[in-house]
Design an enzyme around this catalytic site. Structure first.
Site, PDB file in Angstrom:
ATOM      1  CB  SER A 259      -1.129  -0.232   1.350  1.00 56.52           C
ATOM      2  OG  SER A 259      -1.689   1.161   1.086  1.00 56.52           O
TER       3      SER A 259
ATOM      4  CE  LYS B 201      -4.227   4.073   2.271  1.00 53.67           C
ATOM      5  NZ  LYS B 201      -5.486   3.413   2.087  1.00 53.67           N
TER       6      LYS B 201
ATOM      7  CG  ASP C 110      -7.625   2.840   0.356  1.00 52.38           C
ATOM      8  OD1 ASP C 110      -8.717   2.433   0.565  1.00 52.38           O
ATOM      9  OD2 ASP C 110      -7.723   2.398   1.618  1.00 52.38           O
TER      10      ASP C 110
ATOM     11  CD  GLU D 238      -8.713  -0.757   0.879  1.00 55.71           C
ATOM     12  OE1 GLU D 238      -7.889  -0.317  -0.076  1.00 55.71           O
ATOM     13  OE2 GLU D 238      -9.066  -0.887   1.652  1.00 55.71           O
TER      14      GLU D 238
END
Ligand code: OSB
Ligand code: MG
Length: 380
Positions: A147, A175, A200, A225
């Protein structure tokens, strides 16, 4: 897992617990972790240390000191664990009895998971078996995923993705937030056309942004996400209807029932299970089984854990249903040194091995624990 194993697990008895301590550690991140809700520069983790029959079991609470990702904090977790959950834990009773009593406490899944993890590790250590064996699953290699937090420039983001690709991570998550989305994804996709890539948003958008989010459909993302807010299961179902890319829920799911609601509404086609967010390992395995039976992909999320929580996530991923690479990345992605002795590393095909040995298969390094400890308190 055969359903009989879950009931076998519930029938395990709680051993005598001689001593229980809270230990809080604070470790600097190698790189600040930026999300749409907060940028964290350190990992501050509440640990539970339980002594039973001369053996020591550790567990890690996934709450942050702040309520920016979800409402629980390390402070609320201490309060709930000390004043409400531990008083319900009676040695000699079964795991199933204790978890049933925990239902009387509403919410506070992260606090519940911390106690459940510690009890299961105690039992595994006492029986001399690995946690995954106690859970009912054979050893296997775990897929990896990383991530990558928000970066200041696209060049920095591309560098981070390039080093993840070089390490053979099975998928990369980046992100996003408003203003750092479509063009940033385009830049990564152009440079890495075949990469398993997902994004995300940590709830940064609303349904009014549906047309904007549709622009992400051309990039072949494996999923988006939590685009909408942390309680918006219904709104996600309306959004999923307008997108080709599968949605994945994280923040919105706290219980098995949340998952059945989300699946019934077609609010997501993939589920991120963070064992801490859903109240522990038994609930996680129930969710994974249900999702699998409904054709919904599942992966294990992460909370930038220290090696203790990371090891729990690795053991959990031996379970049936965890069909997709999760947010389980190398220790060095987060910390230059961890409080445990066995760093998580990828093999040359990007896989992660379950640490061998009883319990979590890891050992806390006493010197590093002292170095990063900011608080310790005897509970019992
Ligand atoms: O949304 O999945 C998230 C970390 C902290 C809080 C929320 C999230 C995350 C991550 C990092 O994405 C996962 C990890 O590497 O452990
Ligand atoms: Mg998330």
């Amino acid at each position: 897992m055969p359903e009989s194993s879950q009931s076998h697990l519930e029938q395990q008895r709680i051993p005598p617990l001689e001593r229980i301590d809270f230990v809080t550690v604070k470790l600097p991140f190698v790189h600040p972790f930026g999300t749409s809700v907060q940028t964290w520069t350190h990992k501050e983790a509440l640990l539970l240390r339980v002594e039973s029959g001369g053996r020591v079991a550790w567990s890690e609470c996934v709450a942050d000191p702040d309520p920016f990702y979800l409402s629980e904090t390390t402070g609320t977790a201490c309060h709930i664990i000390r004043d409400f959950l531990l008083p319900l834990v009676e040695p000699g009773e079964t795991v199933g009895d204790v978890l049933h009593k925990f239902h009387h406490v509403r919410g506070h899944e992260m606090a519940k998971a911390t106690v459940e993890n510690a009890l299961l590790v105690c039992i595994a250590l006492q029986r001399g078996v690995a946690l995954h064996t106690l859970l009912g699953w054979p050893e296997k290699k775990i897929m990896s995923g990383i991530s990558i937090g928000l970066r200041d420039t696209q060049a920095e983001l591309l560098d981070a993705v390039a080093s993840a690709v070089a390490k053979k991570y099975h998928r990369v998550k980046m992100k996003i937030k408003k203003g750092k989305d479509v063009e940033w994804v385009r830049a990564v996709r152009e440079r890495f056309p075949d990469l398993q890539l997902m994004v995300d948003a940590n709830g940064d958008y609303t349904l009014d942004d549906a047309m904007h989010l549709q622009k992400l459909d051309v990039f072949g993302l494996t999923m988006i996400e939590q685009p909408l807010s942390y309680s918006d299961i219904y709104q996600h179902s309306l959004l999923q209807d307008q997108l080709h890319t599968p949605l994945c829920l994280d923040e919105s799911l706290h219980t098995f029932n949340d998952v059945t609601t989300a699946i019934a509404l077609d609010a997501c086609r993939v589920i991120n299970i963070k064992q801490g967010r859903v109240g522990g390992l038994l609930e996680s395995m129930r969710i994974a089984r249900f999702a699998m039976e409904h054709g919904i992909g599942v992966w294990s999320g992460g909370m930038d854990e220290t090696g203790i929580g990371r090891a729990v996530n690795i053991h959990l991923q031996t379970a049936d249903g965890f069909s997709l690479p999760g947010d389980t990345s190398e220790t060095l992605n987060y910390f230059t040194e961890d409080i445990i002795e066995q760093p998580v590393m990828l093999d040359r095909h990007g896989f992660i091995s379950v640490p061998p040995g009883p319990g979590l298969g890891i050992s806390v390094d006493p010197q590093r624990l002292m170095k990063y400890m900011i608080h310790a308190e005897r509970v019992r």
